[in-house]
Design a protein around this motif. Structure first.
Motif, mmCIF file in Angstrom:
data_model
loop_
_atom_site.group_PDB
_atom_site.id
_atom_site.type_symbol
_atom_site.label_atom_id
_atom_site.label_comp_id
_atom_site.label_asym_id
_atom_site.label_seq_id
_atom_site.Cartn_x
_atom_site.Cartn_y
_atom_site.Cartn_z
ATOM 1 N N GLN A 107 -12.876 -5.089 6.484
ATOM 2 C CA GLN A 107 -12.353 -3.814 7.000
ATOM 3 C C GLN A 107 -10.835 -3.840 7.110
ATOM 4 O OE1 GLN A 107 -14.727 -1.594 7.279
ATOM 5 N NE2 GLN A 107 -16.346 -3.113 7.035
ATOM 6 N N ALA A 108 -10.239 -5.038 6.965
ATOM 7 C CA ALA A 108 -8.782 -5.151 7.063
ATOM 8 C C ALA A 108 -8.103 -4.930 5.719
ATOM 9 C CB ALA A 108 -8.402 -6.522 7.616
ATOM 10 N N TYR A 109 -8.880 -4.560 4.701
ATOM 11 C CA TYR A 109 -8.309 -4.308 3.374
ATOM 12 C C TYR A 109 -8.797 -2.942 2.898
ATOM 13 C CZ TYR A 109 -6.914 -5.127 -1.498
ATOM 14 O OH TYR A 109 -6.317 -5.032 -2.741
ATOM 15 N N ILE A 110 -7.933 -1.927 3.007
ATOM 16 C CA ILE A 110 -8.359 -0.558 2.696
ATOM 17 C C ILE A 110 -7.289 0.196 1.895
ATOM 18 C CG2 ILE A 110 -10.015 -0.303 4.578
ATOM 19 C CD1 ILE A 110 -7.799 1.059 6.213
ATOM 20 N N PRO A 111 -6.825 -0.347 0.750
ATOM 21 C CA PRO A 111 -5.765 0.346 0.004
ATOM 22 C C PRO A 111 -6.209 1.674 -0.588
ATOM 23 C CG PRO A 111 -6.662 -1.459 -1.284
ATOM 24 C CD PRO A 111 -7.250 -1.587 0.085
ATOM 25 N N PHE A 112 -7.523 1.871 -0.755
ATOM 26 C CA PHE A 112 -8.016 3.125 -1.321
ATOM 27 C C PHE A 112 -8.703 4.003 -0.281
ATOM 28 C CE2 PHE A 112 -7.897 0.284 -5.061
ATOM 29 C CZ PHE A 112 -7.087 1.044 -5.886
ATOM 30 N N GLY A 113 -8.432 3.716 0.991
ATOM 31 C CA GLY A 113 -9.057 4.510 2.034
ATOM 32 C C GLY A 113 -10.364 3.889 2.489
ATOM 33 N N VAL A 114 -11.142 4.686 3.207
ATOM 34 C CA VAL A 114 -12.344 4.144 3.828
ATOM 35 C C VAL A 114 -13.369 5.257 4.029
ATOM 36 C CG1 VAL A 114 -11.495 4.529 6.178
ATOM 37 C CG2 VAL A 114 -13.119 2.680 5.754
ATOM 38 N N GLY A 115 -14.640 4.892 4.027
ATOM 39 C CA GLY A 115 -15.711 5.828 4.348
ATOM 40 C C GLY A 115 -15.984 6.845 3.250
ATOM 41 N N ALA A 116 -16.489 7.992 3.673
ATOM 42 C CA ALA A 116 -16.896 9.033 2.730
ATOM 43 C C ALA A 116 -15.724 9.581 1.929
ATOM 44 C CB ALA A 116 -17.581 10.176 3.479
ATOM 45 N N ARG A 117 -14.496 9.485 2.489
ATOM 46 C CA ARG A 117 -13.332 10.048 1.815
ATOM 47 C C ARG A 117 -12.554 8.995 1.029
ATOM 48 N NH1 ARG A 117 -12.579 15.560 3.652
ATOM 49 N NH2 ARG A 117 -10.949 15.546 2.074
ATOM 50 N N PRO A 167 0.860 -1.194 0.000
ATOM 51 C CA PRO A 167 0.000 0.000 0.000
ATOM 52 C C PRO A 167 0.894 1.241 0.000
ATOM 53 C CG PRO A 167 0.098 -0.951 2.195
ATOM 54 C CD PRO A 167 0.878 -1.864 1.300
ATOM 55 N N VAL A 168 0.943 1.928 -1.112
ATOM 56 C CA VAL A 168 1.919 3.013 -1.300
ATOM 57 C C VAL A 168 1.693 4.144 -0.300
ATOM 58 C CG1 VAL A 168 2.771 4.710 -2.964
ATOM 59 C CG2 VAL A 168 2.219 2.390 -3.716
ATOM 60 N N THR A 169 0.440 4.443 -0.003
ATOM 61 C CA THR A 169 0.145 5.409 1.052
ATOM 62 C C THR A 169 -0.043 4.618 2.337
ATOM 63 O OG1 THR A 169 -2.188 5.317 0.410
ATOM 64 C CG2 THR A 169 -0.892 7.140 -0.456
ATOM 65 N N ALA A 170 0.843 4.803 3.291
ATOM 66 C CA ALA A 170 0.912 3.918 4.462
ATOM 67 C C ALA A 170 -0.238 4.123 5.440
ATOM 68 C CB ALA A 170 2.238 4.133 5.182
ATOM 69 N N PHE A 171 -0.860 5.318 5.409
ATOM 70 C CA PHE A 171 -1.871 5.634 6.416
ATOM 71 C C PHE A 171 -3.135 6.189 5.770
ATOM 72 C CE2 PHE A 171 2.332 6.389 8.189
ATOM 73 C CZ PHE A 171 2.310 5.578 9.307
ATOM 74 N N VAL A 172 -4.253 5.952 6.420
ATOM 75 C CA VAL A 172 -5.484 6.686 6.168
ATOM 76 C C VAL A 172 -5.608 7.683 7.307
ATOM 77 C CG1 VAL A 172 -7.996 6.577 6.069
ATOM 78 C CG2 VAL A 172 -6.638 4.820 4.932
ATOM 79 N N SER A 173 -5.690 8.959 6.988
ATOM 80 C CA SER A 173 -5.685 9.996 8.030
ATOM 81 C C SER A 173 -7.021 10.720 8.093
ATOM 82 C CB SER A 173 -4.570 11.019 7.755
ATOM 83 O OG SER A 173 -4.734 11.604 6.481
ATOM 84 N N ARG A 174 -7.450 10.998 9.310
ATOM 85 C CA ARG A 174 -8.669 11.763 9.565
ATOM 86 C C ARG A 174 -8.421 12.698 10.743
ATOM 87 N NH1 ARG A 174 -9.495 9.680 5.417
ATOM 88 N NH2 ARG A 174 -11.264 8.416 4.731
ATOM 89 N N GLN A 175 -9.339 13.652 10.930
ATOM 90 C CA GLN A 175 -9.277 14.546 12.088
ATOM 91 C C GLN A 175 -10.691 14.802 12.593
ATOM 92 O OE1 GLN A 175 -8.219 18.884 11.811
ATOM 93 N NE2 GLN A 175 -6.490 18.281 13.098
#
Length: 554
Positions: A490-500, A426-434
């Motif tokens: 839910q353990a597979y999220i290479p394109f992110g998760v949720g509304a974003r 997964p090239v982007t290591a994190f899904v980030s939210r605030q």
């Protein structure tokens, strides 16, 4: 001394000092008026002492305010989460946990030859601090980068909560615009609220599956250009060539996205991508991890390079926009231009709206997809049995026809390989939210301002979801789709998760499938002796020394 320099560049600091001076002067003026009326006997020294008192009072008030901003705000947020059973390493004043994280990093980058990495593709060593803290505090813990507070999550139940969360009270972290402003600006990736909603509604529909079908011809054209280039190199080298694939793959992805976004002006658009890559490299050391507040404002050599590249990319895009207004083309740029004329733009000007959203589409769609494809070619070169399987499948499905979307949909083995590449790398290591407001996710109350990081690697490599071969390349696990590949989707999220979730995932999947299909139907690839397996994390997880393959015409 360094801290005082940073305060000099801080607008809040200057504002507070000015306010203290104003209060002191106003107090002095009032005292003068009162004394002039009621007494003529007060000495000038008394006036000086009174003014000094109020000046000191103003400075002390500012110091209290500064302490509140730099420590108490973060500590109050941490306390709320600690009371709910979420612990974490103790942060230091000003720098948070940055010093501890730096101490845990290896002294030299991980490097090994291909034989040592065969069958073991885990990237966990890139983040030793998260690995250690997970052992100490569990799958949810707190840490701090400077004064920014982070809630680390590697719990699939929590991922599910975020996936179901539709309110605009949760969005992208503010540091993305601050530390990544030159790269991402205030476009679709970084904005929140009504501004993001307007951008999403304007842009996302033009990246969905029905639009991707229309771009398949571009993908085939770009893939054929790559095949011709490699064919010439192979012929010149007597039938087999050692090729570093990185630049060729980047050219493949940038050609596609430049056509999708800029239409007839795609050639001018192509000028932006080398500059974008240079900008990514210049920003590869995130200032949020540097431990130097306001470092991005200092006119260092790197900062000047970033400013120059940002200006040149802006100029390139606006040059295309100027020509574009004279044409009747209906490409994605036209959609963005129309979006700049209506809806909520927030603090952005129409020009900034256009430039930032062009960057937010072009740079990730080109570079993230390219790096994923580069890792994918490395994995395929390491597993010739899957090369053969895809090659046979492509020949059976396509026969003598030109590759189209319906054919792509029938290639099950090809899709399985792409899904496994995205899991392992997964090239982007994190899904980030605030948390933009106080909110509740599941049983956890998250105070406003806390950042949330979902660590993809922990989820993608967890044996309890993927089995004992979690670290191995095994596309067969996706034979019956994502839902059957692991114990929790839910353990597979290479394109992110949720509304974003990434709106361009269908485009990226198609690009990867077409590239692998075209390459493997024309060439066989093996790992070059010159290849050094050294994944590194800068802005993306990418091969530090590129990927060299021995390529042979079939």
């Amino acid at each position: 001394m360094e801290f005082r320099k940073c305060l000099f560049f801080c607008p809040t600091f200057n504002y507070q000092i000015k306010q203290a001076q104003v209060v002191a002067l106003q107090s002095w003026s009032s005292i003068q008026n009162v004394v002039s009326i009621e007494s003529q006997s007060t000495s000038p020294m008394d006036f000086y002492n009174i003014a000094t008192f109020f000046s000191v009072l103003g400075i002390c008030s500012f110091l209290v305010y500064l302490f509140h901003v730099l420590w108490l705000n973060g500590e109050s947020r941490r306390m709320i989460l600690r009371r709910q059973g979420i612990a974490g390493p103790l942060p230091s004043f000003l720098l948070g946990n940055i010093p501890q994280m730096k101490q845990m990093l290896p002294l030299s980058p991980n490097q090994s030859n291909h034989e040592n990495m065969k069958g073991h593709h885990s990237l966990m060593h890139l983040f030793p601090y998260f690995k250690q803290w997970t052992k100490q505090y569990g799958q949810s813990f707190l840490f701090a980068l400077g004064r920014s507070q982070f809630l680390y999550i590697a719990d699939n139940n929590f991922v599910r909560e975020i996936n179901c969360f539709t309110s605009l009270d949760m969005g992208k972290p503010a540091y993305l615009q601050k530390d990544r402003g030159a790269l991402l600006g205030k476009g679709l990736i970084t904005t929140n609220g009504a501004v993001w909603s307007h951008q999403r509604k304007s842009i996302a529909p033009h990246l969905f599956v029905d639009k991707v079908k229309d771009t398949l011809k571009l993908m085939v054209e770009s893939g054929e250009a790559l095949v011709n280039s490699w064919g010439n190199i192979i012929e010149a080298n007597g039938g087999i060539a050692d090729i570093r694939v990185d630049d060729y793959v980047r050219r493949y992805t940038s050609y596609i996205i430049s056509n999708v976004v800029f239409g007839d002006e795609w050639e001018t658009g192509m000028e932006m991508f080398p500059k974008s890559l240079s900008l990514i490299k210049a920003m590869c050391s995130p200032t949020i991890l540097s431990g130097v507040p306001f470092y991005r404002y200092l006119p260092t050599e790197t900062s000047r390079e970033i400013w120059r590249l940002t200006k040149e990319i802006h100029s390139t895009i606006m040059g295309i926009v100027k020509k574009h207004t004279e044409s009747a083309s209906k490409d994605l740029l036209q959609v963005i231009i129309e979006g700049s004329k209506n809806g909520d733009l927030g603090p952005s000007t129409p020009d900034q709206f256009i430039v930032d959203n062009c960057k937010d589409i072009c740079i990730p769609a080109s570079e993230v997809t390219a790096v994923t494809a580069i890792w994918g070619l490395m994995l395929l070169a390491s597993h010739p049995e899957w090369q053969t399987r895809i090659r046979v499948e492509v020949l059976e499905v396509c026969k003598d026809g030109i590759l189209n979307f319906d054919m792509l949909h029938k290639m099950k083995a090809l899709r399985m390989v792409v899904l496994e590449v995205l899991r392992l790398y997964p090239v982007t290591a994190f899904v980030s939210r605030q948390a933009l407001q106080n909110l509740k996710l599941g049983h956890i109350e998250i105070p406003k301002g806390v950042n949330i990081w979902l660590w993809l690697l922990e989820l993608h490599f967890d044996p309890k979801f993927w089995g004992p071969d979690a670290e191995k390349f095994n596309p067969e696990r996706f034979a019956h789709g994502i839902s059957r590949a692991c114990r929790s989707s839910q353990a597979y999220i290479p394109f992110g998760v949720g509304a974003r979730v990434c709106p361009g995932q269908s485009l990226a999947m198609a690009e990867l499938q077409v590239l692998f299909a075209i390459i493997l139907s024309n060439f066989s690839v093996t790992i070059s002796p010159s290849y050094r397996h050294s994944p590194q994390y800068a802005l993306l997880i990418e091969p530090e020394f590129g990927v060299n393959l021995l390529v042979q015409k079939i």
